[in-house]
Design a protein around this motif. Sequence first.
Motif, PDB file in Angstrom:
ATOM      1  N   ILE A   1      13.787 -13.963   0.894  1.00 26.40           N
ATOM      2  CA  ILE A   1      13.789 -14.860   2.051  1.00 26.40           C
ATOM      3  C   ILE A   1      14.398 -16.192   1.641  1.00 26.40           C
ATOM      4  O   ILE A   1      14.054 -16.760   0.609  1.00 26.40           O
ATOM      5  N   SER A   2      15.300 -16.684   2.459  1.00 22.41           N
ATOM      6  CA  SER A   2      15.964 -17.960   2.182  1.00 22.41           C
ATOM      7  C   SER A   2      15.510 -19.008   3.185  1.00 22.41           C
ATOM      8  O   SER A   2      15.354 -18.721   4.378  1.00 22.41           O
ATOM      9  N   GLU A   3      15.306 -20.224   2.695  1.00 20.82           N
ATOM     10  CA  GLU A   3      14.905 -21.304   3.583  1.00 20.82           C
ATOM     11  C   GLU A   3      16.016 -21.592   4.584  1.00 20.82           C
ATOM     12  O   GLU A   3      17.178 -21.758   4.223  1.00 20.82           O
ATOM     13  N   ALA A   4      15.640 -21.673   5.851  1.00 24.65           N
ATOM     14  CA  ALA A   4      16.606 -21.953   6.913  1.00 24.65           C
ATOM     15  C   ALA A   4      16.464 -23.358   7.473  1.00 24.65           C
ATOM     16  O   ALA A   4      17.441 -23.969   7.896  1.00 24.65           O
ATOM     17  N   MET A   5      15.230 -23.889   7.467  1.00 23.75           N
ATOM     18  CA  MET A   5      15.012 -25.223   8.025  1.00 23.75           C
ATOM     19  C   MET A   5      13.834 -25.875   7.320  1.00 23.75           C
ATOM     20  O   MET A   5      12.917 -25.186   6.879  1.00 23.75           O
ATOM     21  N   ARG A   6      13.886 -27.193   7.223  1.00 23.25           N
ATOM     22  CA  ARG A   6      12.800 -27.936   6.588  1.00 23.25           C
ATOM     23  C   ARG A   6      12.552 -29.235   7.347  1.00 23.25           C
ATOM     24  O   ARG A   6      13.474 -29.860   7.863  1.00 23.25           O
TER      25      ARG A   6
END
Length: 289
Positions: A167-172
């Motif tokens: 899983i890759s971070e898409a938003m923070r």
Amino acid sequence: VTALTLDMSDAGSAYFNNKVGIGTTSPAESLHTTANIRLGDSAPAEFYTNSSELRLGVDRNNDNDTSNITFYANNSEKVRIDKDGNVGIGETSPDDLLHIKGTDTSTSDTFGLRIHNGSFTTNTIAGILFQNADNNNAYIRSIRSGTSSGILTFGTNTGAGIAESNISEAMRIDASGNVGIGTTSPTSYNSNGDNLVVAGSGNTGITIAAGTSDDTNIFFADGTSGAAAYRGIIRYNHSGDNFEFYTAATERLRIDSSGNIGVGTTSPQGNLHVEGAAGASGGGIIYVT
């Protein structure tokens, strides 16, 4: 003695001055049974063991299709497991696998579900992981970034596999409330424009969509009421296919559907149509075609 019956219908109680064993001659506790415990006759509740498990059940033989397991505290129901396996906390008719309900009149405290990671280590995580049949789809994470600060991140999986590492971070959303889409560090950009950063390794953009007879807008405000809420505007009027630019809450420039530019006019008559003050004094109209 192979069987013992105690009739306590008159006295109503019995007293045993030591440990009682049921199915065992060497009871280890006040009551020690090697068999199941059954409560009730019709659709009974039961405590029983299966290998290394302790099971609490009701209506094991499905005699009553409305059986529930309920847990009480302070003389009121707190938790219920209904016949479909739905769990209600504060809810007697849960609609989903977990249904939490309560009444909290506080306007400052969060009511509901708390997920707590007790570690004080920087970058430790508390969160929710979403998984379907064949892979981990997404997560929502709260990351400890400092002594009293935290980061909220959202990650998605393009189908790489079951491991959470896919899983890759898409938003923070960082501790200051800055939002990064496609970047883990929105504050790396200019501080005058890092409240929302959209980043990408290739072509990158933002789309604002509206109906064919509506407007799409970007408003620049220095207040919340009256014209202070729209001191500057960039507007696309879809019904007329016009681009409009406002300053001081007034339209100053327009590009119409033919590409004509109007300054001081909403109906440009040429490639460039300037209407209003023309020079140091007086007024006039300039057309460039």
